[in-house]
Design an enzyme around this catalytic site. Structure first.
Site, PDB file in Angstrom:
ATOM      1  N   GLU A  45     -15.065  62.448  17.166  1.00 46.89           N
ATOM      2  CA  GLU A  45     -16.302  61.716  17.453  1.00 46.89           C
ATOM      3  C   GLU A  45     -16.354  61.393  18.940  1.00 46.89           C
ATOM      4  OE1 GLU A  45     -18.613  57.736  15.783  1.00 46.89           O
ATOM      5  OE2 GLU A  45     -16.423  57.748  15.802  1.00 46.89           O
ATOM      6  N   LYS A 116     -24.784  60.755  12.411  1.00 50.26           N
ATOM      7  CA  LYS A 116     -24.008  59.755  11.675  1.00 50.26           C
ATOM      8  C   LYS A 116     -24.930  58.812  10.906  1.00 50.26           C
ATOM      9  CE  LYS A 116     -20.404  56.277  12.680  1.00 50.26           C
ATOM     10  NZ  LYS A 116     -19.622  55.709  13.805  1.00 50.26           N
ATOM     11  N   CYS A 157     -16.719  59.410  11.202  1.00 50.97           N
ATOM     12  CA  CYS A 157     -16.027  58.123  11.360  1.00 50.97           C
ATOM     13  C   CYS A 157     -16.307  57.122  10.249  1.00 50.97           C
ATOM     14  CB  CYS A 157     -16.360  57.542  12.735  1.00 50.97           C
ATOM     15  SG  CYS A 157     -15.215  56.229  13.262  1.00 50.97           S
TER      16      CYS A 157
END
Length: 288
Positions: A45, A116, A157
């Site tokens: 990330e 995300k 994440c």
């Protein structure tokens, strides 16, 4: 015919405030991974930039088409004939920024992208506080991307804490799941390993997650420990906290084997939740 084995690599980084320096580090380690036999290379990330200052972040982030890290890694994929998964980079998205991952094919073309979904808005016990939603625009779709070896579920994440996302991806055909990350040291020490093993076991899938590790220029400290986990929950490769490359051989047949041995995807049933109140003594009114 779909290949049944390949070598996956995770590039662990310690990205800083200089996008060009970060680009060069990512390119060098991606090439190293290819030289060591990797067919699939994943970066973490925020590969291109880690910057907590919002004004400085907006000043350094540009449009997707002009991003130097994305374009350089597209060239690496093309020159080495490998699949590159850019865990994520920051790109402009209107008045905010997208935390966006990319899958790049062996011809250097972008085959899929993912924003995300779950944003990291938390207050940790040590006083550390994060409000990603103040800067980033969250995504609203799960993404399944085809590779030469099967389907890859793209996540990033904090997504790893939301099991339903991974189940949905596996039920839609993913054999490989990923959560390239910039996990804080505190949360990583507590949960990184168990979350990855759980997502792999629950879905009978490989988990492949490159990470940021160490003390960064903007003051944050990340956990590192990039992981490759097989569908039985076994850790095939793990990094420490320093930048570097880890590799593992992926046997796609293990997905079919794990799902046959414990068929949780097939055995799941729909259900309703019933709330049952506690019994009250006869003749007494419930207290206010």
């Amino acid at each position: 015919m779909t290949a049944t084995r390949f070598t996956a690599a995770c590039v662990q980084m310690r990205s800083g405030r200089d996008p060009i320096r970060n680009r060069d580090a990512a390119v060098a380690m991606a090439r190293e991974a290819a030289d060591r036999g990797a067919h699939f290379v994943q970066t973490p990330e925020m590969t291109s930039l880690l910057e907590r200052n919002r004004a400085a972040l907006f000043e350094k982030v540009g449009l997707e088409a002009q991003d130097p890290t994305l374009n350089a890694l597209r060239e690496v994929a093309r020159e080495r004939g490998i699949v590159v998964h850019v865990g994520s980079i920051a790109v402009k998205a209107g008045d905010r920024i997208a935390n966006r991952g990319y899958l790049i094919g062996q011809d250097g073309e972008i085959t899929a992208s993912y924003d995300k979904v779950h944003l990291f808005d938390v207050d940790l016990p040590n006083g550390e506080s994060w409000r990603e939603s103040a800067t980033y625009a969250g995504g609203d779709r799960a993404v399944l991307a085809e590779t030469p070896w099967g389907w890859l579920g793209l996540t990033i994440c904090y997504d790893v804490r939301f099991a339903a996302l991974y189940r949905a991806l596996a039920e839609s055909g993913a054999s490989f799941l990923s959560a390239p990350a910039c996990f804080t040291r505190q949360t990583g020490e507590a949960h990184w390993h168990v979350l990855h093993r759980a997502r792999a076991i629950e879905t009978g899938s490989f988990m492949i997650s490159a990470a940021q590790g160490g003390l960064h220029e903007d003051g944050r400290e990340t956990f590192g420990h990039s992981l490759i986990v097989d569908p039985w929950g076994r850790i095939l490769a793990e990094a420490g906290t320093e930048p570097g490359v880890i590799l593992a051989e992926i046997d796609v047949g293990l997905v079919t084997d794990a799902r046959a041995r414990i068929p949780t995807l097939k055995n799941a049933r729909t259900f309703e939740v019933e709330a049952v109140p506690a019994p009250r003594p006869a003749g007494r009114a419930a207290s206010a």
